[in-house]
Design a protein around this motif. Structure first.
Motif, PDB file in Angstrom:
ATOM      1  N   THR A   1       0.852  -1.192   0.000  1.00 16.07           N
ATOM      2  CA  THR A   1       0.000   0.000   0.000  1.00 16.07           C
ATOM      3  C   THR A   1       0.884   1.237   0.000  1.00 16.07           C
ATOM      4  O   THR A   1       1.823   1.338   0.799  1.00 16.07           O
ATOM      5  N   VAL A   2       0.591   2.157  -0.913  1.00 20.92           N
ATOM      6  CA  VAL A   2       1.335   3.414  -0.993  1.00 20.92           C
ATOM      7  C   VAL A   2       0.370   4.571  -0.761  1.00 20.92           C
ATOM      8  O   VAL A   2      -0.698   4.635  -1.378  1.00 20.92           O
TER       9      VAL A   2
ATOM     10  N   ALA B   1      -2.218   5.703  -3.560  1.00 21.32           N
ATOM     11  CA  ALA B   1      -1.707   5.660  -4.930  1.00 21.32           C
ATOM     12  C   ALA B   1      -1.905   4.264  -5.504  1.00 21.32           C
ATOM     13  O   ALA B   1      -1.873   3.267  -4.773  1.00 21.32           O
ATOM     14  N   ASN B   2      -2.112   4.185  -6.814  1.00 21.82           N
ATOM     15  CA  ASN B   2      -2.273   2.903  -7.489  1.00 21.82           C
ATOM     16  C   ASN B   2      -0.907   2.257  -7.708  1.00 21.82           C
ATOM     17  O   ASN B   2      -0.058   2.795  -8.411  1.00 21.82           O
ATOM     18  N   VAL B   3      -0.680   1.091  -7.072  1.00 16.16           N
ATOM     19  CA  VAL B   3       0.595   0.390  -7.199  1.00 16.16           C
ATOM     20  C   VAL B   3       0.583  -0.446  -8.468  1.00 16.16           C
ATOM     21  O   VAL B   3      -0.278  -1.305  -8.657  1.00 16.16           O
ATOM     22  N   ILE B   4       1.563  -0.209  -9.343  1.00 13.92           N
ATOM     23  CA  ILE B   4       1.667  -0.935 -10.607  1.00 13.92           C
ATOM     24  C   ILE B   4       2.511  -2.188 -10.449  1.00 13.92           C
ATOM     25  O   ILE B   4       2.205  -3.243 -10.994  1.00 13.92           O
ATOM     26  N   GLY B   5       3.589  -2.076  -9.692  1.00 15.49           N
ATOM     27  CA  GLY B   5       4.453  -3.242  -9.518  1.00 15.49           C
ATOM     28  C   GLY B   5       5.605  -2.952  -8.577  1.00 15.49           C
ATOM     29  O   GLY B   5       5.816  -1.817  -8.140  1.00 15.49           O
ATOM     30  N   SER B   6       6.364  -3.998  -8.257  1.00 12.63           N
ATOM     31  CA  SER B   6       7.526  -3.869  -7.370  1.00 12.63           C
ATOM     32  C   SER B   6       8.515  -4.988  -7.664  1.00 12.63           C
ATOM     33  O   SER B   6       8.120  -6.116  -7.973  1.00 12.63           O
ATOM     34  N   ASP B   7       9.809  -4.672  -7.555  1.00 10.47           N
ATOM     35  CA  ASP B   7      10.831  -5.713  -7.705  1.00 10.47           C
ATOM     36  C   ASP B   7      11.502  -6.024  -6.369  1.00 10.47           C
ATOM     37  O   ASP B   7      12.502  -6.722  -6.307  1.00 10.47           O
ATOM     38  N   GLY B   8      10.939  -5.493  -5.293  1.00 11.55           N
ATOM     39  CA  GLY B   8      11.482  -5.723  -3.966  1.00 11.55           C
ATOM     40  C   GLY B   8      12.188  -4.529  -3.385  1.00 11.55           C
ATOM     41  O   GLY B   8      12.132  -4.281  -2.181  1.00 11.55           O
ATOM     42  N   GLU B   9      12.843  -3.760  -4.264  1.00  4.59           N
ATOM     43  CA  GLU B   9      13.577  -2.590  -3.804  1.00  4.59           C
ATOM     44  C   GLU B   9      13.155  -1.318  -4.530  1.00  4.59           C
ATOM     45  O   GLU B   9      13.739  -0.257  -4.336  1.00  4.59           O
ATOM     46  N   CYS B  10      12.130  -1.449  -5.367  1.00  4.66           N
ATOM     47  CA  CYS B  10      11.604  -0.292  -6.102  1.00  4.66           C
ATOM     48  C   CYS B  10      10.130  -0.515  -6.377  1.00  4.66           C
ATOM     49  O   CYS B  10       9.760  -1.498  -7.015  1.00  4.66           O
TER      50      CYS B  10
END
Length: 465
Positions: free
Chosen positions: A77-78, A85-94
């Motif tokens: 959650t951002v 904000a709508n979260v599009i994706g994450s690679d763990g550190e971004c």
């Protein structure tokens, strides 16, 4: 649909998520971050080292850098200030997300595994920059892009061919609109519902073509553009607040009335007839129309829009590329013969410019909007005129000195190079319409509403967003 076009669509549909994640990974790698530890560890803290950009408007892409975000976007959650904000994706550190509207403040990221939640808040605050964009409020179509007339909540309601808009002057949450050749309908912006006030045929209405309010704001006038060659044809109908706008009555008769307009200062009602381009003033004593002139130079289908001062009106129609101006005499309560103000009667097209150099195509509805810069400069006329340029799929602005610019639409092109379409976003870089016909401005909430005819949609532009 040809095979090449179909394959292109399939490729875009399948690959865009991959492209987004590739950009996400590239953005994180460019920042020098490692992508080795990608799983959320509830025993460790979530941290934010920085975010980029540090300012922007709605729909701006944001990258949040740090540690222990995990890769499951459904668990992330951002918030920016107090907005999600709508979260599009994450690679763990971004984390890659989209900026919501009207948000200011620190950036916070919360991650959970369903049992434990870890939250990190940025040291710096994000600064929101107001930038209006085009959005879609109502649109429900089938797999073929077709819509059907349906009342109900916004999520289910169907708009077929919306083309004229007007807001209740005593309640900006009530937006009335006309369906081409059929119904008068109400969009309840507060309760988020669409309902039919007057169905086609009720009270003799068979082609509602324009609408405006009496000076009191308690009566909605609707012109009936019937093509019947009979002077006793219903020309102007009215709906009252007392009847909850559910009962239609006849005000005036003539042949093929495409427009009705009310002087906002003295309240006089004017309507036209497609037969010989005649203009009438409604006589309250005789309850009939007094002929005040024939504006044949304009053609038979013009529409009329009074300036807020009541001193003059604009007139134009969809079949010619002109905007004319007619001055009003408060003593005689008549309109002077119109003069051409902008564009060219016999030449349509698309060109911003001044006076007769302007080209536009199929103008339908316009609305006057106060320009605060003009107020600060103490100009005599402080209103711009926003007009739907349906043939060019955009909204144009006409200034008091006859200068026209493009306000919204034509911001991108389809695969075949067309500027038509259904695209939300930046007014001039992204947004697209498909034959926008109706426009109205809510000056209380600073919002434009647009009836997008062939998209079967109601679009809007929040100028405070």
């Amino acid at each position: 649909m040809n095979k090449r076009f179909y394959k292109t669509i399939v490729w875009m549909t399948c690959c865009l998520p991959v492209v987004a994640m590739t950009l996400l990974t590239a953005a994180c790698s460019d920042n020098g971050s490692s992508t080795s530890n990608t799983l959320f560890n509830p025993k460790e803290d979530v941290t934010i080292t920085e975010f980029s950009p540090d300012s922007g408007s709605v729909r701006t892409k944001m990258f949040i850098y740090g540690k222990n975000f995990g890769t499951d976007k459904t668990k992330i959650t951002v918030t920016i200030g107090d907005k999600s904000a709508n979260v599009i994706g994450s690679d763990g550190e971004c984390v890659y997300c989209m900026i919501p509207s009207r948000c200011d403040g620190p950036v916070a990221v919360s991650v959970t595994d369903g049992v434990t939640t870890k939250t990190a808040t940025s040291a710096n605050a994000f600064k929101y920059i107001f930038k209006p964009v085009v959005r879609t409020l109502i649109r429900n179509v089938d797999q073929y892009g077709k819509s059907s007339m349906k009342d109900g909540p916004f999520e289910e309601a169907g708009l077929v061919n919306p083309y004229w808009l007007t807001i209740d002057p005593k309640d900006p949450s009530k937006l009335f609109y006309l369906e081409w050749g059929t119904n008068v309908r109400l969009i309840d912006l507060k309760n988020k519902t669409v309902s039919t006030c007057i169905p086609s045929g009720a009270g003799g209405m068979n082609r509602p073509s324009s609408a405006c309010w009496t000076k009191s704001g308690d009566t909605l006038l609707i012109s009936n553009g019937s093509g019947t060659e009979n002077e006793n044809s219903i020309a102007v109908m009215y709906l009252t607040r007392a009847s909850q706008f559910k009962t239609v009555r006849t005000l005036a008769t003539t042949i093929m009335c495409n427009s009705v307009a009310v002087n906002p200062v003295d309240g006089e009602i004017f309507y036209m007839s497609g037969s010989n381009a005649r203009v009438f003033r409604y006589n309250r004593k005789t309850q009939s129309g007094d002929l005040i002139g024939s504006f044949r130079v304009l053609g038979p289908n013009f529409r009329m829009f009074f300036h807020p001062s009541g001193k003059w009106m604009y007139l134009f129609d969809e079949y010619h590329g002109y905007i004319a101006k007619s001055f009003y005499d408060f003593k005689t309560k008549t309109l002077e013969p119109p003069i051409f103000f902008a564009g060219n009667f016999s030449q349509q097209g698309y060109q911003d410019g001044v006076g007769t150099d302007i080209r536009f195509s199929w103008g339908y509805q316009g609305v006057f909007v106060k320009n605060l810069q003009y107020v600060r400069e103490a100009r005599e006329d402080v209103y711009d005129f926003y007009i739907t340029d349906s043939g060019n799929d955009c909204i144009r602005i006409l200034t008091p000195d006859a200068r026209m610019t493009t306000f919204a639409g034509r911001g991108s092109t389809s695969l075949d190079g067309s500027t038509k379409g259904l695209v939300d976003g930046d007014l001039r870089k992204e947004a697209r319409f498909n034959w926008p016909d109706g426009i109205y401005y809510d000056d209380v909430n600073n919002i434009f509403y647009i009836a997008d005819y062939y998209n079967h949609a109601l679009r809007y532009i929040n100028m405070s967003e």
